[in-house]
Design an enzyme around this catalytic site. Structure first.
Site, PDB file in Angstrom:
ATOM      1  N   ALA A  40       0.848  -1.199   0.000  1.00  0.00           N
ATOM      2  CA  ALA A  40       0.000   0.000   0.000  1.00  0.00           C
ATOM      3  C   ALA A  40       0.882   1.248   0.000  1.00  0.00           C
ATOM      4  CB  ALA A  40      -0.897   0.019   1.237  1.00  0.00           C
ATOM      5  N   LYS A 102       8.824   5.632  14.832  1.00  0.00           N
ATOM      6  CA  LYS A 102       9.161   6.110  16.190  1.00  0.00           C
ATOM      7  C   LYS A 102       8.110   7.056  16.729  1.00  0.00           C
ATOM      8  CE  LYS A 102      11.686   9.001  13.269  1.00  0.00           C
ATOM      9  NZ  LYS A 102      12.839   9.154  12.441  1.00  0.00           N
ATOM     10  N   GLU A 126      12.504  -2.647  15.792  1.00  0.00           N
ATOM     11  CA  GLU A 126      13.952  -2.424  15.915  1.00  0.00           C
ATOM     12  C   GLU A 126      14.407  -1.146  15.214  1.00  0.00           C
ATOM     13  OE1 GLU A 126      16.527  -4.533  17.519  1.00  0.00           O
ATOM     14  OE2 GLU A 126      17.293  -2.504  17.223  1.00  0.00           O
ATOM     15  N   LYS A 202      12.500   8.814  20.388  1.00  0.00           N
ATOM     16  CA  LYS A 202      13.391   7.657  20.532  1.00  0.00           C
ATOM     17  C   LYS A 202      13.757   7.441  22.007  1.00  0.00           C
ATOM     18  CE  LYS A 202      15.122   8.415  15.864  1.00  0.00           C
ATOM     19  NZ  LYS A 202      16.101   9.154  15.052  1.00  0.00           N
TER      20      LYS A 202
END
Ligand code: NAP
Ligand code: HSE
Length: 426
Positions: A40, A102, A126, A202
């Site tokens: 998409a 994030k 990750e 973060k």
């Protein structure tokens, strides 16, 4: 294993290339091939890299999350309003999710972990912190048994590039930002990098995993790098420091519910510290634990291929878990408590332009004294047209006192301009 991709920009298209190039190796390691069933994007008509199979494109993320043949959804859309809906729908529909987002994770991580837990699926991320550097899995798995006390990182490549150029080329902020733009490090709108909000997102994710408590981006105190000047670098260099934008997460006390402090700020870092040597757009994260001592993770914090490498690792772990009917632990538990500004203690440098006249120092000192701030050292950098630039270095003092003193100093008629202050990193 059929996977669906939502977003095929810098990271998504690199992931497609990696899956094409490393398909045989991955099939061998996983025991079955990974096949992209649907992709998409916002605009399926837009020209794309030659290796993107256009027949897989759709303009609707709902088609991906509702496709019963897709077991795993990779969300790489960025901070758009639809991203959280796409992740929630995928998990609610019984699919595992890999995301590099994030911004969304720093707001919704504990909710998404809960959703994944209820669906007996995984949510992996990750790539959301430090791009290609394998930090999240280290915090989530390898260091799970550690009592971590502090994480300090350079987690924004754009600002680290700008600060490196200011230090090494002795240029002002605007010139360094312009080189970052020319070389493609800074985006067209670099606001979230410069104001520290990218690093704060973060920091929230790192703190949540490291301390097992809910920390969102809104809990992170942040100051960005706007206003950092060539003069600040001269002062730093003369005193054996450099300036770095740090994301810091600290746990005070032995009990799991003892308070945290999670912050982003530009700091004076001793030139001998390993973080001072992290140049250009690289990222590095320092982790301190009770048994392991100090660890440093270092590498490329952004870029299509390094970020896609981190995404691919997640895809493989999630695929393996789906086949073996296992899932990762839910790590985050209760709400975190945070230190208030009167309990955050540090040494600071604070610089200002003042009238070069008798009695000025006394008036400035009176303000510091009034807030209980003890000055360790003062330097006069330059005098031009009757205006002197002074830098004060404080002893350990509370952040709150420094902030209140700064407001008072700004009001003094002898202070022409108050520059920004810096934390001294120890
Ligand atoms: P990007 O280049 O801007 O790509 C975004 C992709 O999402 C595009 O393909 C876009 O479609 C698609 N998209 C946007 N809105 C959509 C919607 N409503 N429905 C379907 N598709 C939509 O972003 P990126 O740099 O690849 O970043 C992806 C994620 O990785 C972000 O969360 C970012 O924070 C994270 N990340 C990136 C880096 C990096 O170095 N780039 C590093 C670490 C983490 P079109 O192609 O049609 O525009
Ligand atoms: N804008 C981010 C940075 C991209 O400069 O580090 C990686 O998250």
């Amino acid at each position: 294993m059929r996977i669906g991709l939502i977003g095929c920009g810098t990271v998504g298209s690199s992931l497609v290339a990696l899956l094409r190039d490393e398909g045989d190796l991955l099939a061998d390691r996983l025991g079955e091939p990974i096949e992209i069933a649907r992709i998409a994007v916002r605009d399926p008509e837009r020209p794309r890299e030659g290796w993107i199979d256009r027949s897989l494109l759709t303009g609707s993320w709902r088609e991906v999350v509702s496709d019963p043949a897709i077991e795993l959804v990779v969300e790489l859309m960025g901070d758009v309003p639809e991203a959280i809906d796409a992740i929630r729908s995928a998990l609610a529909g019984g699919k595992s999710v890999v995301s590099a987002n994030k911004a969304v994770l720093s707001r919704h991580l504990s909710e998404l972990e809960e959703l994944a837990g209820r669906a007996e699926r995984d949510i992996f991320f990750e790539a959301a912190v430090a791009g290609g550097v394998p930090l999240i899995r280290a915090l989530r798995v390898s260091l799970f048994g550690e009592r971590l006390s502090r994480i300090v990182g350079i987690v924004n490549g754009t600002t680290n590039f700008i600060l490196t150029r200011m230090q090494e080329d002795e240029v002002e902020f605007e010139e360094a930002l312009s080189s970052a733009r020319k070389l493609g490090y800074a985006e067209a709108d670099p606001t979230s990098d410069l104001d520290g909000s990218d690093a704060a997102a973060k920091a929230a994710i790192m703190a949540s995993l490291a301390f097992g408590r809910k920390v969102t981006a809104a809990d992170v105190r942040r100051t960005g790098i706007e206003g950092v000047s060539a003069g600040d670098f001269l002062f730093a260099k003369r005193n054996g420091w450099t300036i770095k934008l740090l994301a810091v997460a600290e746990h005070f006390g032995a009990a799991p519910d003892s308070p945290l402090n999670v912050e982003v700020f530009p700091a004076l870092v001793p030139s001998s510290h390993p973080l001072a040597g992290v140049r250009d757009s690289f990222n590095a994260v320092f982790v301190e634990g009770n048994a392991v001592g100090e660890l440093m993770f270092f590498g490329p914090g952004a870029g299509g291929m390094p970020t896609a490498s981190a995404v691919l690792g997640d895809v493989i772990e999630a695929a393996h878990n789906l086949r073996t009917a296992t899932r990762a632990r839910v790590v985050i538990q209760e709400q975190a408590h945070f230190l208030t500004a009167d309990a955050i203690l540090a040494r600071f440098s604070i610089s200002m332009e003042v009238l070069d006249e008798p009695g000025v120092l006394a008036r400035v000192s009176e303000v510091f004294g009034g807030f209980g701030i003890s000055i360790a050292r003062m330097e006069q950098l330059e005098v031009e047209d009757g205006v002197a630039r002074l830098v004060f270095l404080t002893h350990r003092t509370a952040l709150d006192s420094l902030e209140r003193a700064s407001l008072e100093l700004e009001k003094l008629d002898v202070v022409v301009r108050l520059h920004r202050s810096f934390r001294v990193f120890t």
